[in-house]
Scaffold this active site. Sequence first.
Site, PDB file in Angstrom:
ATOM      1  N   ASP A  95     -10.006  -5.614  -3.539  1.00 57.14           N
ATOM      2  CA  ASP A  95      -9.401  -4.549  -2.622  1.00 57.14           C
ATOM      3  C   ASP A  95     -10.210  -3.108  -2.820  1.00 57.14           C
ATOM      4  O   ASP A  95     -10.406  -2.596  -3.630  1.00 57.14           O
ATOM      5  CB  ASP A  95      -7.896  -4.145  -3.221  1.00 57.14           C
ATOM      6  CG  ASP A  95      -7.153  -3.330  -2.242  1.00 57.14           C
ATOM      7  OD1 ASP A  95      -7.800  -2.323  -1.803  1.00 57.14           O
ATOM      8  OD2 ASP A  95      -5.967  -3.482  -2.145  1.00 57.14           O
ATOM      9  N   HIS A 100      -7.371  -6.089   0.482  1.00 62.07           N
ATOM     10  CA  HIS A 100      -6.156  -5.127   0.953  1.00 62.07           C
ATOM     11  C   HIS A 100      -5.308  -5.604   2.149  1.00 62.07           C
ATOM     12  O   HIS A 100      -4.334  -4.877   2.852  1.00 62.07           O
ATOM     13  CB  HIS A 100      -6.413  -3.683   1.193  1.00 62.07           C
ATOM     14  CG  HIS A 100      -5.430  -2.736   1.081  1.00 62.07           C
ATOM     15  ND1 HIS A 100      -4.829  -2.383  -0.147  1.00 62.07           N
ATOM     16  CD2 HIS A 100      -4.910  -1.828   2.165  1.00 62.07           C
ATOM     17  CE1 HIS A 100      -4.136  -1.395  -0.028  1.00 62.07           C
ATOM     18  NE2 HIS A 100      -4.013  -1.065   1.436  1.00 62.07           N
ATOM     19  N   SER A 103       0.772  -1.149   0.036  1.00 64.01           N
ATOM     20  CA  SER A 103      -0.008  -0.009   0.089  1.00 64.01           C
ATOM     21  C   SER A 103       0.999   1.121   0.040  1.00 64.01           C
ATOM     22  O   SER A 103       1.630   1.500  -1.093  1.00 64.01           O
ATOM     23  CB  SER A 103      -0.997   0.090   1.084  1.00 64.01           C
ATOM     24  OG  SER A 103      -2.105   0.750   1.076  1.00 64.01           O
TER      25      SER A 103
END
Lengths: 280, 280
Positions: free
Chosen positions: B225, B258, B147
């Site tokens: 995600d 995620h 991320s």
Amino acid sequence: MLDNLSATKVSGGWHKQYSHTSTSTHCPMRFAIFLPPGASQTNKVPVLYWLSGLTCTDENFMQKAGAFKKAAALGIAIVAPDTSPRGDTVPDQDSYDFGQGAGFYLNATQAPYNTHYNMYDYVVNELPSLIEQHFPVTDKKAISGHSMGGHGALMIALRNPKSYTSVSAFSPITNPIDCPWGQKAFSQYLGDDQSQWANYDSCELMKKAHSNEFLPMRIDQGDADNFLVEQLKPDNLTAVAKQVNYPLTLNMHAGYDHSYFFISSFIDEHLSFHQLYLQR
Amino acid sequence: MLDNLSATKVSGGWHKQYSHTSTSTHCPMRFAIFLPPGASQTNKVPVLYWLSGLTCTDENFMQKAGAFKKAAALGIAIVAPDTSPRGDTVPDQDSYDFGQGAGFYLNATQAPYNTHYNMYDYVVNELPSLIEQHFPVTDKKAISGHSMGGHGALMIALRNPKSYTSVSAFSPITNPIDCPWGQKAFSQYLGDDQSQWANYDSCELMKKAHSNEFLPMRIDQGDADNFLVEQLKPDNLTAVAKQVNYPLTLNMHAGYDHSYFFISSFIDEHLSFHQLYLQR
């Protein structure tokens, strides 16, 4: 009725959390389940029940053990309950080793704990019934756990040998009636009559186990575990096992401590151990 | 000077945490290192640097990624820094995506952030120097992250291609100048002159990359995600890669989100990817 709280894909399978009102603990209970890839009503899979230690919830093992890759490969579901009843109505103490987060997998007999603290009934009866009703699993069950949950796994397997194919534990409290954690919990949950404590003590239970109901039993223990000498006492259990010829294998590991880093190092071996018996 | 905070055996190796006063961020910084079994001054090992995402510390990857078994087998050390400067003297906002826990791996130019928020210098220069001085590692380095940390890994590798053998990312912010997280961070850390922002944007950096300094680059992204469309935008980077012939492989994974459950599902493949180049 199960309330689905989360569903996350992992290692080709699914990690899901559920909440439900328990008839054993009389409060909402949360559990997590890992379903390996391919599990379905036409391809039911066996279940490993995992009991966690003091302060844990359903999340610790699922997030930290690194078990899913192997469980996916072997086709084993994993179910992790919480470690106690929870909520504002559930009696608690300001203590990490008693009350919420520390149910010790027993049925309390003493007020004010006896209404909610019935984790034995929950893990032995209610939860497997729910799991077998709602998920694509067989009735083949193995059981494992860590520390307080290792006590839970050993004790529950010794009391219910026909319900499980095999039992294992990491760093278990093997003889709770002979250590501070167990004495603190048992005296308050079960009262002063120590004859009642023996029903939840793996050493005492193993002494009375019938040889035709022995289960394959594996324990792994780190020798750098801060709780080894005062609380866990694996030698107490191996002494009984030797006395009654119980098929217990204790693996001591140099340098490992009490943390999930230890569990993650050997969880694959525990899954393979259980798979030997679950697949029969 | 390094202050050792913990040392825990795992997968035959060691997980250790250290604190030190950083010359880049002018505050105490904590990092974690995994050393595989057998690493020693006569058997130095290469290092994978792992950069974590928003809100994380050095602990998230180490506890949840399940990376140690594979890293132990491959003989790779892993170093995980914190995601920002920390402490009461470090400017912060009441926000998960800016300030402490959200350093974005850049050198801030704007007051009051420019004194402490120099995570670019910390990760690129100070930390590797410390690691190579104090631990049995070679100067072979790979870099990866998740991320915000995926942004950090890609951006740092694109700016320093001679320092790394290979780069990978899980669910990275690929084009921070074109998404809310990046715009919020860059405008406050770097100011309103958007020409400065391009120095920290992987898409812009890739456009200017020299073909003789291209690095093997792997990205894995889940299609479930929640941040995919608004924040991560991997298609922006693959479009640039196609345009300039950058050797980027993007693997999309159906159903994954995620979380660290996604990372744990594919971290072994990332370690094997880096090993191809670290061992040369």
